[in-house]
Design a protein around this motif. Structure first.
Motif, short mmCIF file in Angstrom:
data_model
loop_
_atom_site.label_atom_id
_atom_site.label_comp_id
_atom_site.label_asym_id
_atom_site.label_seq_id
_atom_site.Cartn_x
_atom_site.Cartn_y
_atom_site.Cartn_z
N THR A 145 12.54 -60.03 -6.68
CA THR A 145 11.71 -59.46 -6.01
C THR A 145 10.33 -59.82 -6.20
N PHE A 146 9.89 -59.98 -7.32
CA PHE A 146 8.55 -60.54 -7.60
C PHE A 146 8.30 -62.17 -7.05
N MET A 147 9.37 -62.76 -7.13
CA MET A 147 9.48 -64.07 -6.79
C MET A 147 9.24 -63.98 -5.17
N MET A 148 9.99 -63.37 -4.44
CA MET A 148 9.85 -63.33 -3.04
C MET A 148 8.40 -62.64 -2.67
N GLU A 149 8.05 -61.72 -3.37
CA GLU A 149 6.61 -61.22 -3.08
C GLU A 149 5.48 -62.33 -3.05
N TRP A 150 5.44 -63.09 -4.28
CA TRP A 150 4.59 -64.10 -4.40
C TRP A 150 4.87 -65.07 -3.48
N ILE A 151 6.06 -65.70 -2.81
CA ILE A 151 6.08 -66.42 -1.89
C ILE A 151 5.64 -65.99 -0.65
N ASN A 152 5.78 -64.81 -0.21
CA ASN A 152 5.24 -64.23 0.92
C ASN A 152 3.78 -64.10 0.90
N ARG A 153 3.15 -64.09 -0.16
CA ARG A 153 1.58 -63.95 -0.36
C ARG A 153 1.06 -65.43 -0.13
N THR A 154 1.86 -66.43 -0.49
CA THR A 154 1.00 -67.67 -0.74
C THR A 154 1.81 -68.63 0.26
N LEU A 155 2.73 -68.35 1.09
CA LEU A 155 3.02 -69.18 2.37
C LEU A 155 2.14 -69.24 3.11
N PRO A 156 1.93 -70.79 3.92
CA PRO A 156 0.86 -70.99 4.84
C PRO A 156 1.05 -69.94 5.97
#
Length: 138
Positions: A116-127
């Motif tokens: 969950t932490f990883m996916m939240e980080w990806i969603n925040r950092t994706l272009p």
């Protein structure tokens, strides 16, 4: 986490998904990527134990059955019931030697917090152009 994301995405598209975890057959707690490959092809070292050979048979047979029937358990009633990845459920098969508990179905959601932490980080950092296609969710 990437495996969980891939499994969930494939299952959402209607594909049968059977995730697995290969646990080390040695005393080392570390299992490297592709550690199961010698077991899959039954190409173990000459000093492999008898229970490692039994584990190799289980790994190889599950892949053979999957290729033949579309289900790694095939019609073998001696095999643990492995329903595959489904919405809301995440059963995965843990391959391990008998002295460490044997091959068994476990809850694949054991890493939910980290994923969950990883996916939240990806969603925040994706272009923005990637993120605008929709949220990455596990």
């Amino acid at each position: 986490c990437p495996s969980h994301f891939a499994w969930q995405s494939l299952a959402a598209m209607g594909s049968p998904v059977f995730g697995y975890l290969f646990a080390s057959s040695s005393d080392s707690p570390i299992v490297h990527h592709f550690s199961e490959v010698p077991f899959l092809f039954m190409n173990l070292t000459e000093n492999a134990s008898l229970e490692e050979w039994h584990l190799a048979e289980e790994v190889a047979m599950s892949w053979y059955r999957f290729a033949a029937s579309g289900h790694p358990g095939g019609h073998d009633r001696r095999w643990p019931h492995w329903p595959g990845w489904q919405s809301g459920e995440a059963p995965i098969l843990k391959f391990q030697v008998a002295s460490k508990g044997g091959t068994q179905v476990i809850d694949g959601k054991q890493r939910d917090r980290q994923c969950t932490f990883m996916m939240e980080w990806i969603n925040r950092t994706l272009p923005d152009n990637v993120a605008s296609r929709g949220s990455v969710d596990i």
